[in-house]
Design an enzyme around this catalytic site. Structure first.
Site, PDB file in Angstrom:
ATOM      1  N   HIS A  18       7.527  57.254  26.450  1.00 56.15           N
ATOM      2  CA  HIS A  18       7.968  56.050  25.741  1.00 56.15           C
ATOM      3  C   HIS A  18       8.844  55.158  26.617  1.00 56.15           C
ATOM      4  O   HIS A  18       9.024  53.987  26.299  1.00 56.15           O
ATOM      5  CB  HIS A  18       8.617  56.391  24.392  1.00 56.15           C
ATOM      6  N   ASP A  37       6.128  63.910  25.643  1.00 55.28           N
ATOM      7  CA  ASP A  37       6.669  62.582  25.937  1.00 55.28           C
ATOM      8  C   ASP A  37       7.128  62.448  27.396  1.00 55.28           C
ATOM      9  O   ASP A  37       8.322  62.438  27.684  1.00 55.28           O
ATOM     10  CB  ASP A  37       7.834  62.322  24.972  1.00 55.28           C
ATOM     11  N   SER A  80      17.064  58.987  26.902  1.00 50.29           N
ATOM     12  CA  SER A  80      15.660  59.333  26.993  1.00 50.29           C
ATOM     13  C   SER A  80      15.232  59.400  28.439  1.00 50.29           C
ATOM     14  O   SER A  80      15.570  58.520  29.230  1.00 50.29           O
ATOM     15  CB  SER A  80      14.812  58.298  26.270  1.00 50.29           C
TER      16      SER A  80
HETATM   17  N1  ARG Z   1      13.325  57.934  18.990  1.00 54.14           N
HETATM   18  C1  ARG Z   1      13.164  57.982  20.415  1.00 54.14           C
HETATM   19  C2  ARG Z   1      14.172  57.035  21.095  1.00 54.14           C
HETATM   20  O1  ARG Z   1      14.997  56.471  20.444  1.00 54.14           O
HETATM   21  C3  ARG Z   1      11.765  57.758  20.829  1.00 54.14           C
HETATM   22  C4  ARG Z   1      11.229  56.388  20.590  1.00 54.14           C
HETATM   23  C5  ARG Z   1       9.835  56.132  21.037  1.00 54.14           C
HETATM   24  N2  ARG Z   1       8.827  56.704  20.172  1.00 54.14           N
HETATM   25  C6  ARG Z   1       8.303  56.085  19.072  1.00 54.14           C
HETATM   26  N3  ARG Z   1       7.426  56.725  18.362  1.00 54.14           N
HETATM   27  N4  ARG Z   1       8.623  54.856  18.715  1.00 54.14           N
HETATM   28  O2  ARG Z   1      13.902  56.294  21.990  1.00 54.14           O
HETATM   29  N1  ASP Z   2      14.955  58.292  22.061  1.00 53.37           N
HETATM   30  C1  ASP Z   2      16.212  57.805  22.589  1.00 53.37           C
HETATM   31  C2  ASP Z   2      16.025  57.028  23.907  1.00 53.37           C
HETATM   32  O1  ASP Z   2      15.029  56.409  24.130  1.00 53.37           O
HETATM   33  C3  ASP Z   2      17.176  58.918  22.748  1.00 53.37           C
HETATM   34  C4  ASP Z   2      18.026  59.090  21.538  1.00 53.37           C
HETATM   35  O2  ASP Z   2      18.368  58.079  20.895  1.00 53.37           O
HETATM   36  O3  ASP Z   2      18.398  60.215  21.252  1.00 53.37           O
HETATM   37  O4  ASP Z   2      16.923  56.906  24.696  1.00 53.37           O
END
Ligand code: ARG
Ligand code: ASP
Length: 720
Positions: A85, A221, A655
């Protein structure tokens, strides 16, 4: 008796209590603040192995990736690892209907196939230094806030200049603890970063937005890039002559995995946390800002989904936008639940009461800290109103893509009408707008945006008093009553800016007298109104309140440290390099429910649903599963581990961060948090907050066994 005593000691030594450690710590201060604790939790390396400026250390392998992620160097030929991502924008940009790398994945089978990414850079930290004394030189307590700021700005400029004189490094001084401390960061940025590999989305984004922010998780990921440099191993702009970077340090990779209770740490670039806010601020965020933002995003997402399901082209065009909107939509929902469940606002109120009592105990304290809490209250009361208005502008009006795009043409109209400017200025703006238009329309679907327009306006008018909305916009709506669809369809059919051909015609044949085409355009007019409302009615007052709040927050922070002398305060995240540490750990999300600390390939098979895009399984992966062909990447119990959770305190920006074991070997890649724990940006809960990491064995298995890109694994340093 003696035997009993020694047994007891053995018991105490082997039965380490699992204690999650809140905080994101400065690498420079680890030795002083954290090393003993880290060692008591099982760490076998030293703080100096993690961060040193005298010898190569792990920090030389940690990168800020792009604007908001972390990556790590995993080979002595500049190979770097981050999340799928995080590389998503790049993977998408290389994708088309013919070469749909989002769907099929991408693997460079030799160096010549690695793909350049203009605009992408990675940054290494050279060193950091406490410069508080110099930054605050000449600052006195009785100074006005403005004078203080100016003084500090001048001091900082001097420090930064001196730090990089005669080098190609960059320097930045950043405030910590709300301006009570200042640190200098000297960095080195690399601009030639090429895409090396990415799994197909049904691995790299398995579970999609449905599983996002959730445990149990089965997302592969990750993506791979490589840094290229000039012949002297120095940063250079893209050139076919560039060669792979030879780093000072790269992370060894362990195939030993991690089990419950094992020490881990995360080394990366957490973006923003706000752990020391007063209760009023947490209330503003969770009770007033998040709810409309969640609702407006939810409506946009429904519209996105609808159109994306109907067309592969729209699916590709909107995949990154959808992911972005969905991500914080879901985060805010989780955050609100977590804050409620933790009873965070009353906890903050209790702290504030104790603080006020403590402050009133001596005349000195009372002079310094006595008025802080009531003043916070006054400020946040007003700020809350303004930020709700701002939320509608940002999440509603500017959720309409064509409005944002149209606004950029104001500059062109302005330049064309300005007699003092020559044609060169106008030409320059036209060239920039052409470029912007190309990028914009590549990923734009006007019928979708038109639906968003109707939905955003409908919601806004239904929830806000019109006196708090941009006056021109309210007036423009009058002929349509509550028929927002008709308004949308009128505005979109009459506007230049939702139409690629019309926009290009305007730009290609632009004459000064065409300025009025821009200034009469319905979407441009609405956009101008929205921005004007912000600049005239919201921003000036908000800035004043922010300035006052920031200075209160600075004094409050100092006061808290004095009030709780035994509490170990860590600085809020601010996109600087940090270490978080904790243990691999399970949790109990609700009554009677227990979540194990790892997931396996069995779970992917369980989730399979050919009807649902997020749960389609890559056929080759199923094949490998059927044969249980995991090779050396299998866990000792024969399973293929996909992801694991631990109690490391992380946030957005972490991330892609390496998750390391007690020996400083890479065992995982951080990519998310659990939903129950997303309030950790405002308040951390050791029982509920977990970071989610990809198990490095699954990552290598995909590269090696599934993609047949074993040559990449050959480059790495693997510890079996
Ligand atoms: N929640 C994670 C972060 O904040 C992954 C985000 C990307 N994935 C998604 N399905 N949108 O970045
Ligand atoms: N998914 C988040 C990022 O892209 C990480 C988090 O918020 O825990 O940095």
């Amino acid at each position: 008796m003696k035997r009993f005593a020694s047994l007891l000691i053995v018991f105490l030594l082997t039965f380490r209590v699992a204690y999650p450690v809140e905080g994101m710590w400065l690498p420079l201060l680890l030795e002083q603040l954290n090393e003993p604790e880290m060692k008591s939790m099982g760490m076998r390396i030293s703080a100096e192995d993690i961060y040193s400026i005298n010898k190569s250390s792990l920090k030389d392998a940690i990168l800020l990736f792009g604007r908001g992620c972390t990556a790590e160097i995993i080979s002595d030929e500049g190979l770097i690892l981050t999340n799928h991502h995080c590389g998503y924008g790049q993977i998408q940009r290389h994708s088309s209907l013919e070469n749909d790398y989002l769907t099929t994945g991408f693997w460079a089978m030799d160096r010549s196939q690695e793909l350049p990414n203009p605009g992408l850079s990675v940054t290494l930290l050279v060193r950091m230094e406490d410069v508080t004394r110099r930054a605050l030189e000449g600052v006195t307590p009785d100074m006005s806030e403005k004078a203080r700021e100016e003084k500090i700005r001048a001091n900082i400029a001097g420090i930064e200049k001196e730090a990089v004189e005669g080098t190609h490094y960059n320097a930045r001084v950043r405030p910590f603890y709300y301006g009570n401390e200042y640190y200098l960061f000297v960095t080195e940025t690399y601009n030639d970063v090429r895409l090396v590999g990415a799994p197909p989305s049904n691995i790299g984004k398995f579970g999609g937005d449905t599983d996002n922010w959730m445990w149990p998780r089965h997302t592969g990921d990750f993506s791979l890039f490589r840094i290229y440099v000039n012949k002297n191993n120095e940063p250079a702009d893209y050139s076919p002559d560039n060669v792979p970077y030879r780093p000072k340090s790269h992370l060894p990779i362990s195939l030993k995995g991690a089990e419950k209770g094992d020490f881990t740490f995360v080394f990366g670039y957490p973006g923003t946390t706000q752990e020391y806010l007063p209760s009023f601020a947490v209330e503003m965020i969770t009770a007033h800002e998040n709810p409309p933002a969640i609702r407006l995003r939810g409506k946009r997402l429904d519209i996105f989904d609808n159109y994306m399901n109907q067309s592969d082209l729209v699916r590709i065009q909107y995949s990154a936008k959808h992911a972005g909107v969905a991500n914080y939509w879901k985060k805010m929902i989780g955050e609100n639940r977590g804050i409620k469940r933790l009873d965070a606002i009353s906890k903050k109120q209790q702290l504030e009461q104790g603080f006020m009592q403590w402050a009133s105990a001596t005349p000195e304290r009372s002079a310094r800290y006595g008025r802080i809490i009531p003043e916070f209250e006054t400020i946040y009361n007003r700020l809350t109103e303004l930020s709700v208005d701002e939320t509608y502008l940002i999440e509603g009006a500017l959720g309409i893509e064509a409005m944002r795009f149209a606004y950029a043409f104001g500059r062109l109209a302005g330049a064309a009408k300005d007699k003092s400017k020559d044609g060169a200025e106008t030409e320059k703006i036209i060239a920039q707008l052409k470029q912007a238009a190309e990028g914009f329309f590549k990923n734009y679907h006007a019928p979708l945006d038109q639906r968003v327009f109707a939905a955003m306006m409908q919601d806004w008018f239904a929830h806000q008093e019109t006196v708090r909305m941009p006056a021109g916009l309210v007036k423009a709506s009058i002929p349509y009553g509550t028929n927002y669809d008709r308004w949308a369809s009128d505005a979109f059919s009459r506007s230049i800016f939702a139409n690629e051909a019309a926009t290009m015609d305007l730009l290609n044949g632009f004459k000064s007298r065409h300025a009025r085409h821009i200034e009469n355009d319905p979407l441009y007019l609405l956009a101008r109104d929205v921005y004007q409302h912000y600049f005239e009615h919201l921003q000036p007052e908000m800035e004043k309140l922010y300035a006052r709040r920031d200075s209160l927050q600075r004094i409050y922070m100092l006061g808290l440290m004095e009030y709780q002398p035994n509490r170990r305060f860590y600085p809020d995240a601010n996109s600087t390099l940090r270490v978080s540490y904790g243990q691999v750990d399970d949790y109990y999300p609700r009554d009677a429910v227990h979540y194990r600390h790892y997931t396996t390939l069995e779970g992917i098979i369980e989730k399979e649903d050919p009807e649902i895009y997020d749960y389609v399984i890559e056929p080759r992966l199923k094949e490998l599963y059927r044969q249980r062909d995991y090779g050396r990447y299998a866990a000792p119990d024969g399973t293929m581990r996909i992801a694991f959770i631990a109690s490391n305190h992380t946030t957005g920006g972490n991330s892609g961060s390496p998750v390391l074991n007690a020996d400083g070997h890479l065992i995982g890649v951080n990519f998310d948090r659990n939903w129950e724990g997303t309030m950790s940006d405002l308040m951390y809960d050791p029982d509920q907050c977990r970071n989610i990491s990809l198990d490095i064995r699954y990552c290598l298995f995909i590269i090696d066994k599934m993609a047949g890109a074993g040559h990449l694994v050959q480059e790495m340093t693997i510890i079996e």
